[in-house]
Design a protein around this motif. Sequence first.
Motif, mmCIF file in Angstrom:
data_model
loop_
_atom_site.group_PDB
_atom_site.id
_atom_site.type_symbol
_atom_site.label_atom_id
_atom_site.label_comp_id
_atom_site.label_asym_id
_atom_site.label_seq_id
_atom_site.Cartn_x
_atom_site.Cartn_y
_atom_site.Cartn_z
ATOM 1 N N ALA A 101 0.843 -1.195 0.000
ATOM 2 C CA ALA A 101 0.000 0.000 0.000
ATOM 3 C C ALA A 101 0.880 1.248 0.000
ATOM 4 C CB ALA A 101 -0.885 -0.011 1.237
ATOM 5 N N GLU A 102 0.270 2.413 -0.203
ATOM 6 C CA GLU A 102 1.021 3.670 -0.096
ATOM 7 C C GLU A 102 1.749 3.701 1.244
ATOM 8 O OE1 GLU A 102 0.237 8.503 0.221
ATOM 9 O OE2 GLU A 102 -1.412 7.164 -0.245
ATOM 10 N N PRO A 103 3.018 4.117 1.248
ATOM 11 C CA PRO A 103 3.744 4.123 2.519
ATOM 12 C C PRO A 103 3.080 5.042 3.525
ATOM 13 C CG PRO A 103 5.119 4.997 0.724
ATOM 14 C CD PRO A 103 3.828 4.577 0.116
ATOM 15 N N ARG A 104 3.090 4.624 4.791
ATOM 16 C CA ARG A 104 2.556 5.479 5.848
ATOM 17 C C ARG A 104 3.506 6.613 6.153
ATOM 18 N NH1 ARG A 104 -1.707 4.454 9.041
ATOM 19 N NH2 ARG A 104 -2.630 2.394 8.812
ATOM 20 N N LYS A 105 4.803 6.302 6.092
ATOM 21 C CA LYS A 105 5.797 7.278 6.534
ATOM 22 C C LYS A 105 6.646 7.722 5.352
ATOM 23 C CE LYS A 105 7.924 4.662 9.579
ATOM 24 N NZ LYS A 105 7.314 3.428 9.149
ATOM 25 N N ILE A 106 6.870 9.031 5.262
ATOM 26 C CA ILE A 106 7.793 9.563 4.264
ATOM 27 C C ILE A 106 9.067 9.918 5.012
ATOM 28 C CG2 ILE A 106 8.143 11.355 2.532
ATOM 29 C CD1 ILE A 106 4.887 11.456 2.691
ATOM 30 N N LEU A 107 10.136 9.172 4.687
ATOM 31 C CA LEU A 107 11.371 9.288 5.452
ATOM 32 C C LEU A 107 12.458 9.951 4.626
ATOM 33 C CD1 LEU A 107 11.376 5.666 6.909
ATOM 34 C CD2 LEU A 107 10.639 7.740 8.059
ATOM 35 N N LEU A 108 13.352 10.635 5.310
ATOM 36 C CA LEU A 108 14.556 11.158 4.677
ATOM 37 C C LEU A 108 15.751 10.429 5.263
ATOM 38 C CD1 LEU A 108 13.886 15.014 4.910
ATOM 39 C CD2 LEU A 108 13.546 13.545 2.904
ATOM 40 N N GLY A 109 16.811 10.285 4.478
ATOM 41 C CA GLY A 109 18.052 9.720 4.989
ATOM 42 C C GLY A 109 18.787 10.765 5.820
ATOM 43 N N GLU A 110 19.731 10.277 6.614
ATOM 44 C CA GLU A 110 20.500 11.187 7.458
ATOM 45 C C GLU A 110 21.258 12.211 6.620
ATOM 46 O OE1 GLU A 110 23.489 10.063 10.775
ATOM 47 O OE2 GLU A 110 21.793 8.708 10.903
ATOM 48 N N ASP A 111 21.617 11.811 5.398
ATOM 49 C CA ASP A 111 22.368 12.729 4.531
ATOM 50 C C ASP A 111 21.451 13.790 3.912
ATOM 51 O OD1 ASP A 111 21.033 10.756 3.192
ATOM 52 O OD2 ASP A 111 22.509 10.572 1.580
ATOM 53 N N GLU A 112 20.141 13.662 4.139
ATOM 54 C CA GLU A 112 19.196 14.675 3.658
ATOM 55 C C GLU A 112 18.810 15.667 4.765
ATOM 56 O OE1 GLU A 112 16.337 12.727 0.484
ATOM 57 O OE2 GLU A 112 16.825 11.277 2.039
ATOM 58 N N LEU A 113 19.417 15.542 5.931
ATOM 59 C CA LEU A 113 19.209 16.511 7.002
ATOM 60 C C LEU A 113 19.629 17.890 6.481
ATOM 61 C CD1 LEU A 113 18.501 16.642 10.053
ATOM 62 C CD2 LEU A 113 20.864 16.074 10.553
ATOM 63 N N PRO A 114 18.799 18.928 6.677
ATOM 64 C CA PRO A 114 19.178 20.253 6.190
ATOM 65 C C PRO A 114 20.529 20.688 6.770
ATOM 66 C CG PRO A 114 16.876 20.244 6.894
ATOM 67 C CD PRO A 114 17.449 18.919 7.293
ATOM 68 N N SER A 115 21.328 21.372 5.975
ATOM 69 C CA SER A 115 22.637 21.826 6.455
ATOM 70 C C SER A 115 22.615 23.312 6.817
ATOM 71 C CB SER A 115 23.702 21.567 5.385
ATOM 72 O OG SER A 115 23.353 22.260 4.200
ATOM 73 N N VAL B 240 26.185 20.492 15.991
ATOM 74 C CA VAL B 240 24.725 20.532 16.151
ATOM 75 C C VAL B 240 24.089 19.457 15.264
ATOM 76 C CG1 VAL B 240 22.646 21.934 15.791
ATOM 77 C CG2 VAL B 240 24.709 22.959 16.800
ATOM 78 N N LEU B 241 24.564 19.367 14.024
ATOM 79 C CA LEU B 241 24.062 18.318 13.129
ATOM 80 C C LEU B 241 24.302 16.933 13.727
ATOM 81 C CD1 LEU B 241 25.199 19.651 9.632
ATOM 82 C CD2 LEU B 241 22.847 19.392 10.450
ATOM 83 N N ASP B 242 25.470 16.750 14.327
ATOM 84 C CA ASP B 242 25.790 15.456 14.941
ATOM 85 C C ASP B 242 24.761 15.065 15.996
ATOM 86 O OD1 ASP B 242 27.916 14.552 13.560
ATOM 87 O OD2 ASP B 242 29.443 15.114 15.036
ATOM 88 N N THR B 243 24.298 16.053 16.756
ATOM 89 C CA THR B 243 23.291 15.743 17.784
ATOM 90 C C THR B 243 21.898 15.608 17.164
ATOM 91 O OG1 THR B 243 24.566 16.751 19.557
ATOM 92 C CG2 THR B 243 22.205 16.564 19.907
ATOM 93 N N TYR B 244 21.563 16.482 16.207
ATOM 94 C CA TYR B 244 20.284 16.334 15.499
ATOM 95 C C TYR B 244 20.126 14.898 14.979
ATOM 96 C CZ TYR B 244 19.003 21.370 15.028
ATOM 97 O OH TYR B 244 18.602 22.667 15.235
ATOM 98 N N ARG B 245 21.246 14.312 14.521
ATOM 99 C CA ARG B 245 21.169 12.983 13.906
ATOM 100 C C ARG B 245 20.698 11.892 14.856
ATOM 101 N NH1 ARG B 245 26.196 14.584 11.321
ATOM 102 N NH2 ARG B 245 25.647 15.150 9.184
ATOM 103 N N LEU B 246 20.713 12.191 16.173
ATOM 104 C CA LEU B 246 20.193 11.195 17.115
ATOM 105 C C LEU B 246 18.734 10.863 16.823
ATOM 106 C CD1 LEU B 246 21.628 12.380 20.556
ATOM 107 C CD2 LEU B 246 22.158 10.252 19.378
ATOM 108 N N TRP B 247 17.964 11.844 16.391
ATOM 109 C CA TRP B 247 16.543 11.594 16.136
ATOM 110 C C TRP B 247 16.036 12.197 14.822
ATOM 111 C CZ3 TRP B 247 18.261 15.576 19.107
ATOM 112 C CH2 TRP B 247 17.708 16.828 18.893
ATOM 113 N N ARG B 248 16.844 12.980 14.130
ATOM 114 C CA ARG B 248 16.423 13.612 12.889
ATOM 115 C C ARG B 248 17.037 12.897 11.688
ATOM 116 N NH1 ARG B 248 13.600 17.916 14.390
ATOM 117 N NH2 ARG B 248 12.897 17.883 12.254
ATOM 118 N N PRO B 249 16.516 13.064 10.472
ATOM 119 C CA PRO B 249 15.249 13.696 10.131
ATOM 120 C C PRO B 249 14.070 12.942 10.782
ATOM 121 C CG PRO B 249 16.594 13.373 8.157
ATOM 122 C CD PRO B 249 17.254 12.633 9.269
ATOM 123 N N THR B 250 13.016 13.675 11.088
ATOM 124 C CA THR B 250 11.833 13.055 11.678
ATOM 125 C C THR B 250 10.854 12.661 10.564
ATOM 126 O OG1 THR B 250 10.672 15.165 11.920
ATOM 127 C CG2 THR B 250 12.090 14.484 13.752
#
Lengths: 435, 435
Positions: A2-16, A71-81
């Motif tokens: 079915a259509e995916p429930r979640k739209i996910l981004l990879g860690e490398d797509e975290l905004p810089s 800051v990005l290093d810490t964001y990566r603990l839970w981001r991208p959401t």
Amino acid sequence: MAEPRKILLGEDELPSAWFNIVPSMPTKPDPYLHPQTREPVGPDALAPLFPMALIGQEVSTDEWVDIPGPVLDTYRLWRPTPLIRALDLERALGTPARIYYKYEGGSPAGSHKPNTAVPQAFYNKQEGISRLSTETGAGQWGSALAFACARFELECKVYMVRASYDGKPYRRSIMETWGASVIPSPSPETNAGRAVLDQDADSPGSLGIAISEAVEDAATREDTHYSLGSVLNHVLLHQTVIGLELKAQLEQVGVEPDVLVACVGGGSNFGGFAFPLLAEKLAGRRTTRVVAVEPTAAPTLTEGRFEYDLGDQAGMTPLMPMYTLGADFIPAPIHAGGLRYHGDSPLVSLLRKEDHIEAVAYPQSKIFEAAVQFARTEGILPAPEPAHAIRAVIDEALRCKEEGSAETIVFNLCGHGHFDLKAYEDYLSGNLLDV
Amino acid sequence: MAEPRKILLGEDELPSAWFNIVPSMPTKPDPYLHPQTREPVGPDALAPLFPMALIGQEVSTDEWVDIPGPVLDTYRLWRPTPLIRALDLERALGTPARIYYKYEGGSPAGSHKPNTAVPQAFYNKQEGISRLSTETGAGQWGSALAFACARFELECKVYMVRASYDGKPYRRSIMETWGASVIPSPSPETNAGRAVLDQDADSPGSLGIAISEAVEDAATREDTHYSLGSVLNHVLLHQTVIGLELKAQLEQVGVEPDVLVACVGGGSNFGGFAFPLLAEKLAGRRTTRVVAVEPTAAPTLTEGRFEYDLGDQAGMTPLMPMYTLGADFIPAPIHAGGLRYHGDSPLVSLLRKEDHIEAVAYPQSKIFEAAVQFARTEGILPAPEPAHAIRAVIDEALRCKEEGSAETIVFNLCGHGHFDLKAYEDYLSGNLLDV
């Protein structure tokens, strides 16, 4: 599948970089004023409280601000959401609307607040500061800052409104687990606290008093700065990591939103979520409606006046041009503690004043009705604050049903409700104060 | 960019079948026995309590069991879950070891429990059952089943140990928010409950009594089945979705684990996490050590006897071949409520008996020391149960430091600690019962 429930981004797509909406605004915000002289407040006046990097961001006219590596290093603990399609809520409502939500409850603190707590701790550390002071009401902001200070090995001092300190001991425990020092406010450690205690030794405290204590603490110690969890431009700037991810996620699946919805207290989850897309609306590149939802108990955007007002009760802050209910306004004790603020972000206020965004207010009972419907269909138990957004989303989806209109509605679910079960208990047992 | 912190899978990489370890076991488990006749228990004897699909899974010798579409649809709300590199914990320990954790705290209930609650609700719904009964101690399992029942529109009746019902009202509220009916046990609604109340009207209850009430409820109503959150083979089967994702994630980054670690109460998070990789060890294809961690307050695998014993105190369940401390063993009231069980999964027990897995036990103070160190370095506040795994992981990482050995250690962080702040408060204030 079915259509995916979640739209996910990879860690490398975290905004810089974070996005600054000011260059996109047709009218620029007026400066903050000194409460006595009513002269514009310069950087030097703020230097005892904030590091220069944040003072610079507060008045920046650059469209993009790079996010530092640590800051990005810490964001990566839970981001991208994740961005999640609310398929079961749609089904339960029988609406042709498509509903999506950005979920910020997966952070270590359970809300969006660490998005700004982390850079604030980082920039202070970088400037040689070793200790941060702040205030907290119910505890979400204090928790986020305690978490961030643990990451950058800063001391963290939290002035916690005494009524919450006594009534919500678990919120205190999470801050202490992350190593923060938490003291009930009013405290005997500051002039501001002692003045209140002299009048009333059993004072339950207030956010206004706690702010005064935290600001005094920072202003009187070389090693200490002050940290604020919403309202200010740099706080909203940091939160745009939410909206930038959202934009990439919507593009990934080719979805064009018709309505964006978020709750508003000080404005940081709303601004962070909506600004990147709103800027394109301001530029005439989309027609998305943008809806701010607030409690009728603190109807700043819907019933307040747009004028210069203080950020706190005690007059320690500059005057800011914003919608306000008056700096001495005391909202009813609703469970959405994060929305009990007399004022609002100057940026959000100005955008509302010029009709680029809409605002709507709901009473508490309607909020929890929506929260329970969401929990029973989508599973996630929302905090009372984002339940305001859910209420508005359900009403928009029901309008779409009436109109037979397959609009796309996207909202920010900025925190889980696992710390707010007393609120649900009150609602389910019929003991909710209906304001 | 630095090495990614999180190893993520797309929604399309969600496992489509659960893994059954029984075909891989060199010795097969002995059957459950009737407590009076000591004859093997057939499917018919279990039919009043469980749907045939689950009874079939309990004795299945198939290596793979397809996950039904509606179950996958619900899993997708929070699965696949991330595998996270604990870079900051490694740094703080100064260890050459690489540490990874699978994080199950992002589910709506905050733990791994929904992985089995969802299929249990589904199969019961499919068999025409409209109501499930269960027991809960601290509330994690009751919450997960309440969530699952809301998804499939089943009634849910939870017998909650009275001491928890009175002492942890918020746990009750989350179940009620998802629509469950929660009653303190012992209750006047069952023979088992009335018998206890006749003796002691103020009985604080126990998990044993609550199980008896929930089983009696299901056995005496046509529309109702019973649901169990751990111990049984089909529960561990459902939890293998964790270990299957883990295997794919390790393969994605080409990492070979040297040590796998998980806590053990009834055995479901441990089995679900470890079985897919353990099966390859049993087949001689890897040499990974597999470590089960339990509390010294309920040292089932480290000090129990392997023998046939009852699953509950009251004698309503079959006899199961397992490590046990005796069905009348009452563990000290440690905060890791999910590990306070006198017995253990028959599959985990047999694998321990034949030395395919190791077991270690820790007292509560050492557990919370590790939990706080983890929270301050990695950010996530663990529940007391997975803090047992963290304790063992830290000790393994310190051994690696001593030996100068760059081993890879992977553990299951099966739930967040946002519901367990009283436990942290007790630890931080020096009030922890040190058992």
